[in-house]
Design a protein around this motif. Structure first.
Motif, short mmCIF file in Angstrom:
data_model
loop_
_atom_site.label_atom_id
_atom_site.label_comp_id
_atom_site.label_asym_id
_atom_site.label_seq_id
_atom_site.Cartn_x
_atom_site.Cartn_y
_atom_site.Cartn_z
N SER A 1 6.03 12.61 11.99
CA SER A 1 6.59 11.26 12.21
C SER A 1 5.70 10.15 11.66
N PHE A 2 4.38 10.42 11.57
CA PHE A 2 3.48 9.44 10.97
C PHE A 2 3.19 9.83 9.51
N SER A 3 4.00 10.70 8.94
CA SER A 3 3.80 11.22 7.60
C SER A 3 2.52 12.06 7.55
N ILE B 1 0.98 -7.14 17.35
CA ILE B 1 0.82 -7.28 15.90
C ILE B 1 0.61 -8.75 15.53
N MET C 1 0.81 -1.22 0.00
CA MET C 1 0.00 0.00 0.00
C MET C 1 0.85 1.28 0.00
N LEU C 2 1.96 1.18 0.73
CA LEU C 2 2.86 2.32 0.87
C LEU C 2 3.43 2.76 -0.47
N HIS D 1 -0.89 8.60 2.53
CA HIS D 1 -0.14 7.47 3.11
C HIS D 1 0.10 7.61 4.61
N ARG E 1 -6.43 0.91 0.56
CA ARG E 1 -6.32 1.45 1.91
C ARG E 1 -7.66 1.38 2.64
N HIS F 1 -4.44 2.97 -4.62
CA HIS F 1 -4.18 3.07 -3.18
C HIS F 1 -5.47 3.29 -2.40
N THR G 1 11.20 9.86 4.11
CA THR G 1 10.47 9.14 3.06
C THR G 1 10.75 9.91 1.77
N ALA H 1 5.74 -2.86 9.72
CA ALA H 1 5.47 -1.52 10.25
C ALA H 1 4.99 -1.60 11.69
N CYS I 1 0.31 7.24 8.40
CA CYS I 1 0.39 5.93 9.04
C CYS I 1 -0.98 5.41 9.47
N GLY J 1 -1.36 2.84 11.32
CA GLY J 1 -1.26 2.29 12.68
C GLY J 1 -1.01 3.35 13.73
N PHE K 1 -8.72 -1.21 11.02
CA PHE K 1 -7.97 -0.39 11.98
C PHE K 1 -8.77 0.82 12.45
N THR L 1 8.85 -0.06 14.12
CA THR L 1 8.78 1.38 14.39
C THR L 1 8.44 1.65 15.85
N ARG M 1 8.97 11.19 -2.32
CA ARG M 1 7.87 11.23 -3.27
C ARG M 1 8.45 11.55 -4.64
C1 HEM Z 1 5.71 4.76 16.24
C2 HEM Z 1 5.27 3.90 15.40
C3 HEM Z 1 5.09 4.15 13.93
C4 HEM Z 1 5.65 5.11 13.12
C5 HEM Z 1 6.64 6.21 13.50
C6 HEM Z 1 5.12 4.90 11.79
C7 HEM Z 1 5.42 5.70 10.70
C8 HEM Z 1 4.84 5.58 9.46
C9 HEM Z 1 5.12 6.46 8.35
C10 HEM Z 1 6.12 7.63 8.36
C11 HEM Z 1 4.35 6.05 7.30
C12 HEM Z 1 4.21 6.67 5.92
C13 HEM Z 1 5.45 6.68 5.08
C14 HEM Z 1 5.26 7.52 3.85
O1 HEM Z 1 4.43 8.44 3.82
O2 HEM Z 1 5.96 7.28 2.87
C15 HEM Z 1 3.60 4.90 7.76
C16 HEM Z 1 2.71 4.19 6.97
C17 HEM Z 1 2.08 3.04 7.39
N1 HEM Z 1 2.11 2.51 8.66
FE1 HEM Z 1 3.10 3.22 10.27
N2 HEM Z 1 4.27 3.84 11.80
C18 HEM Z 1 4.21 3.35 13.09
C19 HEM Z 1 3.47 2.28 13.54
C20 HEM Z 1 2.63 1.52 12.76
C21 HEM Z 1 1.86 0.40 13.22
C22 HEM Z 1 1.76 -0.08 14.67
C23 HEM Z 1 1.21 -0.12 12.13
C24 HEM Z 1 0.28 -1.29 11.97
C25 HEM Z 1 -0.45 -1.82 12.80
C26 HEM Z 1 1.57 0.71 10.98
C27 HEM Z 1 1.10 0.52 9.70
C28 HEM Z 1 1.34 1.36 8.65
C29 HEM Z 1 0.78 1.15 7.32
C30 HEM Z 1 -0.12 0.02 6.88
C31 HEM Z 1 1.25 2.21 6.54
C32 HEM Z 1 0.98 2.46 5.04
C33 HEM Z 1 -0.16 3.42 4.88
C34 HEM Z 1 -0.41 3.80 3.43
O3 HEM Z 1 0.48 3.68 2.59
O4 HEM Z 1 -1.54 4.23 3.15
N3 HEM Z 1 2.43 1.68 11.41
N4 HEM Z 1 3.90 4.64 9.07
#
Ligand code: HEM
Length: 429
Positions: free
Chosen positions: A364-366, A173, A110-111, A370, A122, A118, A311, A261, A372, A374, A129, A265, A313
């Protein structure tokens, strides 16, 4: 495989090191060992040279507003290796040597796919979730945390990472994915071997080991999904597997992405939090006096030392950002960890301050499509884990030298040795 490594990592690694010597600040950020120890001065230098910098083969930004704009922009898409701005024969080699491994960082994960593909994908995974689904996990996270702290207490030489921070997210997880407890060590190994794939210019052996680990994980996950289809359990992956809307490949890549992920992280959120609090005892004292501040502290930990540092783009068409023209197919490196230290947005950005009003504006979660999936799960795990750790062990101290993981993008520790002193009477009672 070797050719693929040479094209994706070997040659870019040599080129980047040369570029770094020639003063390219992105290449310095990517290759200088000092950036793995502390990337923030490198980010500051890039920001000081411009909000959006053109460097050979790419653009780079450590500016919060620019990063956020690009992450949310419909004219920028995910950067898959085959989309790198490289000559056509190199693109061909990347495609021709695709090992078709369920890697979280290759399409159709998905990322790595853009709307509209997407959006459909998604939406399906996001159903599993929802905030309600995640809230249901709260008690389970609390129970696992408590068990792990019981075990930590018995250890002779406790290590916050290996004995706690890694084990909590992997337990959660695995439950989400319906993976049995005895498989957790294998998952840890795959995560450990696979994480370097998020860096650029990694050595051949690391690349080979990562691919071998992903191959094994893929074989296991394929069988596991088939078993869940035949006999679904009460877990999110069973729901996705029996929903019938994701193809087998999409399901496999989703499971791989969620698995990776989900713990590689969150472990760093907890570990980086322990280190930030160790270095800022006044902030820890405030949390001890007012534990309701833990969720805000988690936001500041995420801002101050982001578990994911960068990351990228790729422009989907010619476009102008901040007066700079980016041509279709060109790539922008977005230093989200450095953007979290942008003084235009965060007052005294290098200070660790859990009372900061706007810490939640971190990237940090973008951001954008996309962002995050989670994030609420990670926030909840971080707050419960850190809150319970310090409540249970009021005398917790570092006991030895922490060891960094040594990766650039996934920033965290390999080992944080601690002594836990006496157990809190409050927690014991
Ligand atoms: C502190 C913990 C976490 C951080 C810092 C983090 C960070 C990120 C970041 C930066 C992205 C996007 C990257 C981009 O835009 O290129 C991302 C996407 C994602 N994360 Fe996390 N993440 C964390 C925890 C989790 C957890 C616990 C899960 C799953 C249960 C998860 C599942 C995902 C998924 C599925 C995506 C893709 C979303 C998409 O492409 O639409 N993440 N995460």
């Amino acid at each position: 495989m070797w050719i693929r490594w040479a094209v994706i990592n070997g040659a870019p690694g040599i080129m980047l090191r040369k570029q770094a010597r020639n003063g390219n600040p992105l290449a310095q950020y990517l290759t200088d060992p000092a950036a793995r120890e502390n990337p923030y001065p490198f980010g500051d230098r890039i920001r000081a040279r411009g909000r959006l910098l053109s460097v050979p083969y790419a653009y780079v930004s450590a500016d919060h507003e620019i990063c956020r704009t690009i992450l949310r922009h419909k004219d920028f898409g995910a950067t898959a290796p085959a989309a790198f701005d490289v000559p056509a024969p190199v693109k061909w080699v990347i495609r021709a040597t695709d090992p078709k491994l369920a890697s979280p960082v290759e399409p159709p994960a998905m990322l790595m796919v853009d709307p509209p593909e997407h959006t459909r994908y998604r939406k399906l995974v996001a159903q599993a979730f929802t905030p309600r689904a995640v809230t249901r996990l709260r008690d389970r996270i609390g129970a696992v945390t408590s068990d792990l702290l019981d075990e930590l207490e018995q250890r002779e030489n406790p290590d916050v990472i290996g004995d706690f921070a890694l084990l909590l997210p992997i337990a959660i997880i695995s439950e989400i994915l319906g993976i049995p407890a005895e498989k957790r060590d294998d998952m840890l190994e795959v995560g450990h071997a696979g994480s370097p794939l998020l860096d650029i210019g990694i050595p051949w052996q690391t690349f080979r080991d990562a691919n071998a680990a992903l191959r094994e994980a893929q074989d296991y996950m394929t069988e596991h999904i088939a078993a869940l289809r035949a006999d679904p359990g009460d877990n999110i992956l069973s729901d996705l597997a029996t929903g019938g809307e994701l193809t087998d490949t999409e399901l496999l890549y989703s499971a791989a992405l969620i698995a990776g992920a989900g713990f590689e992280t969150t472990v760093n959120l907890i570990g980086n939090g322990v280190m930030a609090l160790h270095r800022h005892p006044d902030q820890l004292a405030l949390l001890r006096a007012e534990p309701a501040r833990w969720p805000a502290a988690v936001e500041e930990i995420l801002r101050y030392d982001s578990p994911v540092q960068m990351t990228s783009r790729t422009a989907l068409r010619d476009i102008e950002i901040n007066g700079i023209r980016i041509a279709e197919g060109e790539m922008v490196a977005l230093l989200i960890g450095a953007a979290n230290r942008d003084p235009r947005v965060f007052d005294k950005p290098n200070a660790f301050d859990i009372t900061r009003g706007n810490a939640r504006e971190h990237l940090s979660f973008s951001s954008g499509v996309h962002a995050c999936l989670g994030a609420s799960l990670a926030r909840m795990e971080g707050a419960i884990a850190l809150g319970a750790l310090y409540e249970r062990f009021p005398d917790l101290r570092l006991d030895g030298t922490p060891q960094r993981r040594g990766l650039l993008n996934l920033r965290g520790y390999q080992r944080i040795p601690i002594s836990i002193g006496t157990r809190s009477q409050l927690a014991a009672g």
